[in-house]
Design a protein around this motif. Sequence first.
Motif, short mmCIF file in Angstrom:
data_model
loop_
_atom_site.label_atom_id
_atom_site.label_comp_id
_atom_site.label_asym_id
_atom_site.label_seq_id
_atom_site.Cartn_x
_atom_site.Cartn_y
_atom_site.Cartn_z
N ASP A 183 -2.49 -25.66 -26.37
CA ASP A 183 -2.03 -26.80 -25.58
C ASP A 183 -1.47 -26.32 -24.26
O ASP A 183 -0.86 -25.27 -24.17
N VAL A 184 -1.68 -27.14 -23.25
CA VAL A 184 -1.12 -26.85 -21.93
C VAL A 184 0.27 -27.46 -21.85
O VAL A 184 0.47 -28.61 -22.23
N GLN A 185 1.21 -26.69 -21.39
CA GLN A 185 2.57 -27.19 -21.18
C GLN A 185 2.92 -27.06 -19.71
O GLN A 185 2.67 -26.03 -19.08
N LEU A 186 3.51 -28.11 -19.17
CA LEU A 186 3.87 -28.15 -17.76
C LEU A 186 5.34 -28.52 -17.63
O LEU A 186 5.81 -29.46 -18.28
N VAL A 187 6.05 -27.81 -16.79
CA VAL A 187 7.47 -28.07 -16.59
C VAL A 187 7.74 -28.16 -15.10
O VAL A 187 7.45 -27.22 -14.35
N GLU A 188 8.29 -29.31 -14.67
CA GLU A 188 8.62 -29.50 -13.26
C GLU A 188 10.09 -29.16 -13.02
O GLU A 188 10.93 -29.33 -13.91
N SER A 189 10.38 -28.77 -11.81
CA SER A 189 11.76 -28.58 -11.37
C SER A 189 11.82 -28.81 -9.86
O SER A 189 10.78 -28.87 -9.19
N GLY A 190 13.04 -28.96 -9.35
CA GLY A 190 13.22 -29.06 -7.91
C GLY A 190 13.52 -30.45 -7.39
O GLY A 190 13.71 -30.63 -6.19
N GLY A 191 13.56 -31.44 -8.26
CA GLY A 191 13.89 -32.78 -7.79
C GLY A 191 15.35 -32.87 -7.40
O GLY A 191 16.13 -31.94 -7.60
N GLY A 192 15.71 -34.02 -6.84
CA GLY A 192 17.10 -34.23 -6.45
C GLY A 192 17.22 -35.35 -5.46
O GLY A 192 16.30 -36.15 -5.30
#
Length: 122
Positions: free
Chosen positions: A1-10
Motif C-alpha cells: 500500500d502507498v502511504q502519504l503524509v503531508e506537512s507544512g500547513g498553517g
Amino acid sequence: DVQLVESGGGSVQPGGSLRLVCTASGHMYKSYCMGWFRQAPGQEREGVGSVDGDGRTRYADSVKGRFTVSQDVATDTFYLQMDSLEPDDTAVYYCARGSIDYRSPIACVGVNWGQGTQVTVS
C-alpha cells in the motif's frame, strides 16, 4: 500500500508563503502522477497542481504563477510551494499519488491520498 503524509500547513497573512511537503512510502507503480488537491468548506475538492513521472508539471488556472510543484524522486518527497497566498486559497490541502488523466485540469486523478493539512490565509 502507498502511504502519504503531508506537512507544512498553517496560518499566513495574504501575500505570504507556505511550503507543503508530502512524503510517500510503499509500492509505487511506473506510470503515475503526484497531485496536490484542496477542499474548502462547502466546496468540492479541486486539483491544484501535479507532476508526472517525466517531471512535467500542470496547474489549475487559479494558482498559475503563484504555486510551484516539485518532487525529489530519490526520496519520494513531493512539494507544493505556495507564494502570494490569497484568502481564497484557504482550504485543506491533500497530496495524492494517482493516474494520469488528461480530462482532469491538472491531468492527474488521485488514487492514494494523504490525510490533509489545513492552510488558512487571513
